[in-house]
Enzyme design. Structure first.
Site, mmCIF file in Angstrom:
data_model
loop_
_atom_site.group_PDB
_atom_site.id
_atom_site.type_symbol
_atom_site.label_atom_id
_atom_site.label_comp_id
_atom_site.label_asym_id
_atom_site.label_seq_id
_atom_site.Cartn_x
_atom_site.Cartn_y
_atom_site.Cartn_z
ATOM 1 N N HIS A 290 56.281 38.840 59.772
ATOM 2 C CA HIS A 290 54.887 38.383 59.843
ATOM 3 C C HIS A 290 54.622 37.740 61.193
ATOM 4 O O HIS A 290 55.518 37.150 61.802
ATOM 5 C CB HIS A 290 54.575 37.403 58.702
ATOM 6 C CG HIS A 290 55.319 36.103 58.788
ATOM 7 N ND1 HIS A 290 54.752 34.944 59.240
ATOM 8 C CD2 HIS A 290 56.610 35.785 58.515
ATOM 9 C CE1 HIS A 290 55.643 33.966 59.212
ATOM 10 N NE2 HIS A 290 56.786 34.445 58.780
ATOM 11 N N ASP B 155 59.033 32.229 54.599
ATOM 12 C CA ASP B 155 57.748 31.540 54.788
ATOM 13 C C ASP B 155 56.908 31.563 53.503
ATOM 14 O O ASP B 155 56.694 32.622 52.913
ATOM 15 C CB ASP B 155 56.983 32.238 55.926
ATOM 16 C CG ASP B 155 55.807 31.420 56.425
ATOM 17 O OD1 ASP B 155 54.948 31.043 55.595
ATOM 18 O OD2 ASP B 155 55.738 31.154 57.634
ATOM 19 N N ARG C 291 53.924 31.429 53.021
ATOM 20 C CA ARG C 291 52.642 32.149 53.093
ATOM 21 C C ARG C 291 52.800 33.658 52.955
ATOM 22 O O ARG C 291 51.822 34.398 53.037
ATOM 23 C CB ARG C 291 51.960 31.827 54.437
ATOM 24 C CG ARG C 291 51.629 30.360 54.602
ATOM 25 C CD ARG C 291 51.329 30.025 56.042
ATOM 26 N NE ARG C 291 52.497 30.201 56.915
ATOM 27 C CZ ARG C 291 52.498 29.965 58.216
ATOM 28 N NH1 ARG C 291 51.395 29.557 58.809
ATOM 29 N NH2 ARG C 291 53.599 30.140 58.931
ATOM 30 N N CYS D 27 55.549 33.779 62.969
ATOM 31 C CA CYS D 27 56.770 33.373 62.259
ATOM 32 C C CYS D 27 57.449 32.204 62.989
ATOM 33 O O CYS D 27 57.740 32.296 64.191
ATOM 34 C CB CYS D 27 57.721 34.567 62.170
ATOM 35 S SG CYS D 27 59.253 34.174 61.298
ATOM 36 N N CYS E 88 60.461 37.268 55.097
ATOM 37 C CA CYS E 88 60.696 35.909 55.587
ATOM 38 C C CYS E 88 60.510 34.914 54.441
ATOM 39 O O CYS E 88 59.737 35.148 53.515
ATOM 40 C CB CYS E 88 59.723 35.589 56.714
ATOM 41 S SG CYS E 88 60.020 33.957 57.453
HETATM 42 CO CO CO Z 1 58.662 33.652 59.157
#
Ligand code: CO
Length: 197
Positions: free
Chosen positions: A98, A44, A46, A101, A42
């Site tokens: 994750h 993302d 993090r 999400c 992803c």
């Molecule tokens: Co995500």
């Protein structure tokens, strides 16, 4: 004009610290890359592939998009997979989702988000394929389950690409793995959906 000077400063410090430990690191890497892994994760911020697996530059080829989706008509993702499998000859493709999400959450809810809703349709399909599993669950449980099922679905999608099918037909050593990461404790989990020739 803002030039993000702090990032350039940090880059110099980073490059110097690597050279300090291994003076030939960049010279060696500049000649070739031969990563063993392709990571599809992803976007993302993090969930950075290299840091959470402690892999160094040169060790993992990376493709990231919202909610780590592999779509059969996405030339970007397919090109990454083809290059990784046929040219770099990676041995493992890892799809890593994750918990928590944002893309998965948005797909589970019914608000409009504009253009991205077309991308999130692929996740809504995962709900439709597994509808009965969601029926009795609370919202948080649905979210966690969808994060996991989405990874498993993408593992299947990768296995069904002509690229992976051909690699297996040719007897190449190639495994596809489905993993999930917890942003709450930094721990990776194997969803046991791995597929090998
Ligand atoms: Co995500």
């Amino acid at each position: 004009m803002k030039t993000l000077k702090h990032l350039f400063n940090d880059n110099l410090i980073w490059a110097a610290s690597i050279k300090d430990k291994d003076p030939n690191f960049f010279t060696r890497l500049s000649k070739q890359q031969s990563p063993e892994y392709l990571w599809i994760g992803c976007s993302d911020s993090r969930v950075p592939a290299n840091q959470i697996t402690n892999l160094q530059p040169g060790e993992v080829f990376v493709h990231r998009n919202i909610a780590n989706i592999v779509v059969h008509t996405d030339l970007n993702c397919l090109s990454v997979i083809q290059y990784a499998v046929e040219i770099l000859k990676v041995k493992h493709i890892i799809v890593c989702g994750h918990y928590g999400c944002g893309g998965i959450k948005a797909a589970l809810e019914d608000h409009e988000h504009g253009l991205i809703d077309n991308w999130l349709r692929h996740i809504k399909d995962v709900i439709r394929f597994n509808q009965s599993e969601f029926d009795q669950l609370e919202h948080e449980q649905k979210l966690d389950l969808l994060c996991e099922l989405n990874v498993k679905e993408q593992v299947k999608n990768i296995c069904n690409t002509t690229i992976v099918k051909n690699a297996w037909k040719q007897g190449k050593e190639l495994s596809i793995h489905g993993w999930i990461y917890s942003i709450e404790n930094g721990i990776l989990k194997d969803l046991d959906s791995s597929t090998t020739l």
